[in-house]
Design a protein around this motif. Structure first.
Motif, PDB file in Angstrom:
ATOM      1  N   TYR A  65      30.125  40.411  80.829  1.00  0.00           N
ATOM      2  CA  TYR A  65      31.203  39.754  80.098  1.00  0.00           C
ATOM      3  C   TYR A  65      30.959  39.663  78.600  1.00  0.00           C
ATOM      4  O   TYR A  65      31.702  38.997  77.905  1.00  0.00           O
ATOM      5  CB  TYR A  65      31.429  38.335  80.656  1.00  0.00           C
ATOM      6  CG  TYR A  65      31.571  38.325  82.153  1.00  0.00           C
ATOM      7  CD1 TYR A  65      32.623  38.988  82.770  1.00  0.00           C
ATOM      8  CD2 TYR A  65      30.634  37.679  82.950  1.00  0.00           C
ATOM      9  CE1 TYR A  65      32.743  39.002  84.151  1.00  0.00           C
ATOM     10  CE2 TYR A  65      30.752  37.681  84.327  1.00  0.00           C
ATOM     11  CZ  TYR A  65      31.806  38.344  84.919  1.00  0.00           C
ATOM     12  OH  TYR A  65      31.920  38.360  86.274  1.00  0.00           O
ATOM     13  N   LYS A  67      31.068  40.149  74.833  1.00  0.00           N
ATOM     14  CA  LYS A  67      32.206  40.507  73.976  1.00  0.00           C
ATOM     15  C   LYS A  67      31.798  41.433  72.831  1.00  0.00           C
ATOM     16  O   LYS A  67      32.615  41.771  71.992  1.00  0.00           O
ATOM     17  CB  LYS A  67      32.873  39.237  73.415  1.00  0.00           C
ATOM     18  CG  LYS A  67      33.408  38.306  74.493  1.00  0.00           C
ATOM     19  CD  LYS A  67      34.455  38.997  75.351  1.00  0.00           C
ATOM     20  CE  LYS A  67      34.949  38.051  76.430  1.00  0.00           C
ATOM     21  NZ  LYS A  67      35.651  38.739  77.501  1.00  0.00           N
ATOM     22  N   PHE A 143      37.392  46.986  81.355  1.00  0.00           N
ATOM     23  CA  PHE A 143      38.032  45.924  80.574  1.00  0.00           C
ATOM     24  C   PHE A 143      38.960  45.072  81.426  1.00  0.00           C
ATOM     25  O   PHE A 143      39.076  43.873  81.207  1.00  0.00           O
ATOM     26  CB  PHE A 143      38.763  46.527  79.376  1.00  0.00           C
ATOM     27  CG  PHE A 143      37.819  47.185  78.411  1.00  0.00           C
ATOM     28  CD1 PHE A 143      37.033  46.416  77.559  1.00  0.00           C
ATOM     29  CD2 PHE A 143      37.677  48.557  78.381  1.00  0.00           C
ATOM     30  CE1 PHE A 143      36.133  47.008  76.688  1.00  0.00           C
ATOM     31  CE2 PHE A 143      36.792  49.160  77.513  1.00  0.00           C
ATOM     32  CZ  PHE A 143      36.014  48.391  76.665  1.00  0.00           C
ATOM     33  N   GLU A 144      39.593  45.667  82.431  1.00  0.00           N
ATOM     34  CA  GLU A 144      40.439  44.894  83.344  1.00  0.00           C
ATOM     35  C   GLU A 144      39.585  43.929  84.170  1.00  0.00           C
ATOM     36  O   GLU A 144      39.919  42.756  84.301  1.00  0.00           O
ATOM     37  CB  GLU A 144      41.228  45.835  84.259  1.00  0.00           C
ATOM     38  CG  GLU A 144      42.312  46.607  83.542  1.00  0.00           C
ATOM     39  CD  GLU A 144      42.880  47.747  84.369  1.00  0.00           C
ATOM     40  OE1 GLU A 144      42.471  47.932  85.543  1.00  0.00           O
ATOM     41  OE2 GLU A 144      43.731  48.485  83.837  1.00  0.00           O
ATOM     42  N   ASN A 146      36.601  42.885  83.433  1.00  0.00           N
ATOM     43  CA  ASN A 146      35.980  41.952  82.491  1.00  0.00           C
ATOM     44  C   ASN A 146      36.955  40.834  82.133  1.00  0.00           C
ATOM     45  O   ASN A 146      36.575  39.679  82.101  1.00  0.00           O
ATOM     46  CB  ASN A 146      35.561  42.730  81.232  1.00  0.00           C
ATOM     47  CG  ASN A 146      34.730  41.903  80.287  1.00  0.00           C
ATOM     48  OD1 ASN A 146      35.241  40.955  79.716  1.00  0.00           O
ATOM     49  ND2 ASN A 146      33.477  42.274  80.130  1.00  0.00           N
ATOM     50  N   SER A 147      38.216  41.171  81.889  1.00  0.00           N
ATOM     51  CA  SER A 147      39.188  40.149  81.500  1.00  0.00           C
ATOM     52  C   SER A 147      39.521  39.213  82.662  1.00  0.00           C
ATOM     53  O   SER A 147      39.903  38.073  82.444  1.00  0.00           O
ATOM     54  CB  SER A 147      40.459  40.796  80.955  1.00  0.00           C
ATOM     55  OG  SER A 147      41.137  41.480  81.992  1.00  0.00           O
TER      56      SER A 147
END
Length: 152
Positions: A65, A67, A143-144, A146-147
């Protein structure tokens, strides 16, 4: 791929290696190289956080996760494998380097097929070309997930 899976896969591959070649040093090299290649995750944590993770779960959170916009993983590279296998073949090296090469190869192949990365991600030159930028070297799936806060 999580460390526990790499330990399990490396243990299985190493036992198979031992059964075939009967060399405990090479078997240990196979196991350790299959697990310890992930030390570059700790180096990456240090680069971005300026400290080492006190708990393994902190490292996992960072890897899944984080950033930060870049990902280096300097020990993970098909180029290293190609050079290692060529050197082993050319110089007819002993079983220890072969065991190490097997462990590294299995690790990177499992990473390639279980992590949401672009097909060329594990080529260091690909990551360098894209300046190690996550948006250029990881898939949309990464990214999907992770979000959504799901394990990758």
């Amino acid at each position: 791929m999580k460390a526990s899976y790499h330990v399990a896969v490396s243990a299985g591959v190493s036992l198979g290696f031992q059964a075939i070649f009967q060399s405990w040093p090479a078997t240990l090299g196979c196991f350790l190289s299959g697990v310890l290649i992930d030390l570059d995750h700790y180096l990456e944590y240090y680069i971005f956080k300026k400290s080492f993770p006190y708990k393994y779960k902190h490292l996992l959170r960072f890897c899944y996760y984080g950033k930060d916009s870049k990902i280096y993983l300097i020990f993970h590279g098909y180029e290293y494998l190609m050079i290692l296998w060529i050197v082993i073949s050319f110089f007819h090296l002993s079983l220890l380097p072969i065991g190490i090469a097997v462990g590294l190869t299995v690790h990177i192949f499992f990473d390639q097929f279980t992590n949401p990365v672009k097909p060329l991600f594990y080529f260091l030159t690909f990551r360098i070309y894209h300046h190690f930028e996550k948006t250029k070297i990881l898939t949309k799936e990464y990214f999907e997930l992770n979000s959504m806060g799901k394990d990758i």
